[in-house]
Design an enzyme around this catalytic site. Structure first.
Site, PDB file in Angstrom:
ATOM      1  N   SER A  86       0.877  -1.158   0.000  1.00 38.85           N
ATOM      2  CA  SER A  86       0.000   0.000   0.000  1.00 38.85           C
ATOM      3  C   SER A  86       0.917   1.211   0.000  1.00 38.85           C
ATOM      4  CB  SER A  86      -0.904   0.003   1.238  1.00 38.85           C
ATOM      5  OG  SER A  86      -1.721   1.147   1.251  1.00 38.85           O
ATOM      6  N   SER A  87       0.904   1.957  -1.087  1.00 41.03           N
ATOM      7  CA  SER A  87       1.902   3.002  -1.305  1.00 41.03           C
ATOM      8  C   SER A  87       1.781   4.130  -0.286  1.00 41.03           C
ATOM      9  CB  SER A  87       1.759   3.580  -2.713  1.00 41.03           C
ATOM     10  OG  SER A  87       1.922   2.575  -3.680  1.00 41.03           O
ATOM     11  N   GLN A  88       2.830   4.933  -0.199  1.00 39.98           N
ATOM     12  CA  GLN A  88       2.856   6.088   0.692  1.00 39.98           C
ATOM     13  C   GLN A  88       1.676   7.006   0.362  1.00 39.98           C
ATOM     14  OE1 GLN A  88       6.184   8.695   0.062  1.00 39.98           O
ATOM     15  NE2 GLN A  88       6.154   9.447   2.170  1.00 39.98           N
TER      16      GLN A  88
END
Length: 411
Positions: A86-88
Site C-alpha cells: 500500500s503506497s505512501q
C-alpha cells in the site's frame, strides 16, 4: 497515538495530507477520509531504521501506523523481494491530484495491488467507471473481496497491465501504481484525446495528456518517486544484487586501470554514485543494471551487473584516490556506460531529478534560452544515447525548472 480509533487515525492522516498540500481538491479529500486503509492492509511490514517491523490488528501501534504516511509492504516473492504494498499516502494523493478526471469518467488502473487506491478511485468516480488490472491472481481475488466488503464492485482483471484492457476502452485516464520503463504503446491506443496518463517512469512521476494526433505529451511532477516495477509474469522473481555478489568478487575478466573524473577528496562519493546512484539518467537508461558495494577487512569492491546479458563491471579503488582497477566482462562495458551517464551529472553539481531538462536530440547540447520552445524526451522508445543536457559555464536555465516535458509517439 496508539490509542487512536480507526476513524480518528483516518481523519488525522487526511488532515495531514491537506496541510502539506498533497491533497487539494474536495473529491479526493473525501475519498481519503472515507476509505478504510486497514481493510486493504490488515497485516503489513514497515521498513524502519533498525530493519523491518511487522504489524497486525493486534499490535497496539497498528492504527497509528496503518494511517501513517508510510508505504506498507503486504506481499513478497520467494526471494523476499517486496511485490505488493500500500503506497505512501502522500505519493498516492499527489498522483491522484495530477490525475485530472471527473465523476463519471472511465479510468483504467494498472496495478491493483492491495485495492486501496482502487477504492479511492471508486469513491471519487463511481465503481462502475473503474477498471483495474494486475498480473497476480491472488492479489486481484483478494482485492475484489476487500472492495466488495465495503460496497465497491469495479471490474478487476487478472492480466498484463502493460497491455491495458481494450475491451472497456477508450478510457479518460490511465493511472499506474507500478513502475514502467517506457509508456506501453497499448495504453495510447486505449485512450481518448484529452485523456490523462499518470505513471512512474525512472525516478519520477510523469503526467501525460493525449493529443488529437495520437501523441501524449506532458511533464514530470516535481517530486522524486518510485514504485515497484510491473512484473512480466505472476511468477517472476526480481533479481537482486545478492544473487551476483560472488560473481562480482571472483569472476575473471578484462582488467585495466581507469582514471576517476573527480579529485581524490571526492572519490568516495563518486564510487557510491557509480554503483548505487538513482539519478534520472541511471534509472532511465540502466533500469535493468544492478549495483552493489561490498566490503571486507582489506578491500572495498564496487560492482555493476546486467543480468539479461551477464555483462558486469568490478571497480576496486586505488590507494591514491585518482584511479580504479576496473574489470569488465560480457558484451557491454558497464564501467564506461555508467561513467558516461554520471560524469555530466557530477560536473553539473549533482542536480536533483526535478531540476533536469532533457534535450531534444538525446545527447548533450547547449540549453535553450529562457522562453524558447521546451525540448522533448521520448518516453515511448528505449533511448540509445545520453538523455539529458547539462549546464554550461554560464549557468543553466533548466536547473530552476520544476518539471520536464516529454512525449510518447505511437507508430
Amino acid at each position: 497515538m496508539s490509542l487512536l480509533t480507526a476513524e480518528e487515525a483516518r481523519t488525522s492522516l487526511t488532515q495531514a495530507l491537506v496541510s502539506t498540500g498533497a491533497l487539494r481538491t474536495p473529491g479526493w479529500q473525501a475519498a481519503f477520509a472515507a476509505v478504510p486503509r486497514e481493510v486493504f492492509a490488515p497485516a503489513f511490514s514497515v521498513r524502519t531504521s533498525s530493519g523491518m517491523r511487522d504489524y497486525t490488528l493486534a499490535d497496539p501501534d497498528f492504527w497509528s501506523t496503518v494511517y501513517s504516511d508510510d508505504s506498507l509492504i503486504t506481499q513478497r516473492d520467494t526471494e523476499g523481494t517486496a511485490t505488493s504494498s500500500s503506497s505512501q499516502p502522500s505519493l498516492m494523493a499527489r498522483m491522484l491530484e495530477a490525475f485530472t478526471v471527473s465523476e463519471g469518467d472511465r479510468v483504467l488502473e494498472i496495478g491493483t495491488g492491495t485495492g486501496y487506491n482502487t477504492a479511492l478511485l471508486c469513491h471519487r468516480l463511481g465503481a462502475e467507471h473503474v477498471v483495474s488490472v494486475d498480473i497476480d491472481p491472488a492479489l486481484t481475488e483478494a482485492a475484489r473481496h476487500k472492495l466488495g466488503s465495503i460496497g465497491y464492485e469495479p471490474e478487476i482483471i487478472t492480466g498484463d497491465g502493460t497491455a491495458g484492457h481494450p475491451a472497456r476502452g477508450p478510457y479518460d485516464g490511465i493511472l499506474a501504481t507500478c513502475g514502467v520503463h517506457r509508456i506501453p504503446r497499448a495504453w495510447l491506443h486505449q485512450l481518448r484525446p484529452g485523456a490523462v496518463i499518470v505513471t512512474n517512469i525512472g525516478a519520477g512521476i510523469v503526467r501525460l495528456v493525449m493529443q488529437d494526433d495520437g501523441t501524449a505529451t506532458g511533464r514530470y511532477l516535481p517530486e522524486e518517486a518510485g514504485f515497484m516495477p510491473a512484473r512480466p509474469t505472476n511468477d517472476h522473481t526480481t533479481p537482486t544484487p545478492a544473487h551476483y555478489t560472488a560473481q562480482i568478487v571472483n569472476a575473471p575478466g578484462h582488467t585495466r586501470t581507469e582514471p576517476l573524473p573527480v579529485p581524490p577528496e571526492k572519490a568516495a562519493d563518486f564510487y557510491h554514485s557509480w554503483a548505487l546512484s538513482r539519478t534520472m539518467e541511471v534509472v532511465l537508461l540502466h533500469h535493468d543494471v544492478l549495483g552493489m558495494t561490498l566490503h571486507n577487512a582489506d578491500t572495498t569492491i564496487h560492482g555493476l551487473i546486467h543480468p539479461p546479458t551477464q555483462s558486469w563491471a568490478r571497480a576496486i579503488p586505488n590507494t591514491t584516490g585518482t584511479t580504479a582497477d576496473v574489470t569488465t566482462a560480457g558484451p557491454r562495458d558497464l564501467w564506461t556506460e555508467r561513467l558516461d551517464l554520471l560524469t555530466p551529472w557530477l560536473h553539473a553539481g549533482r542536480p536533483r531529478t526535478r531540476r533536469l531538462q532533457p534535450d531534444r536530440e538525446h545527447h548533450r547540447q547547449a540549453h535553450p534560452a529562457a522562453g524558447t520552445r521546451q525540448p522533448h524526451l521520448d518516453l515511448l522508445n528505449e533511448p540509445t544515447a545520453r538523455t539529458f543536457a547539462r549546464p554550461g559555464q554560464d549557468g543553466d536555465v533548466s536547473r530552476q525548472r520544476t518539471s520536464v516535458t516529454c512525449q510518447a509517439i505511437p507508430t
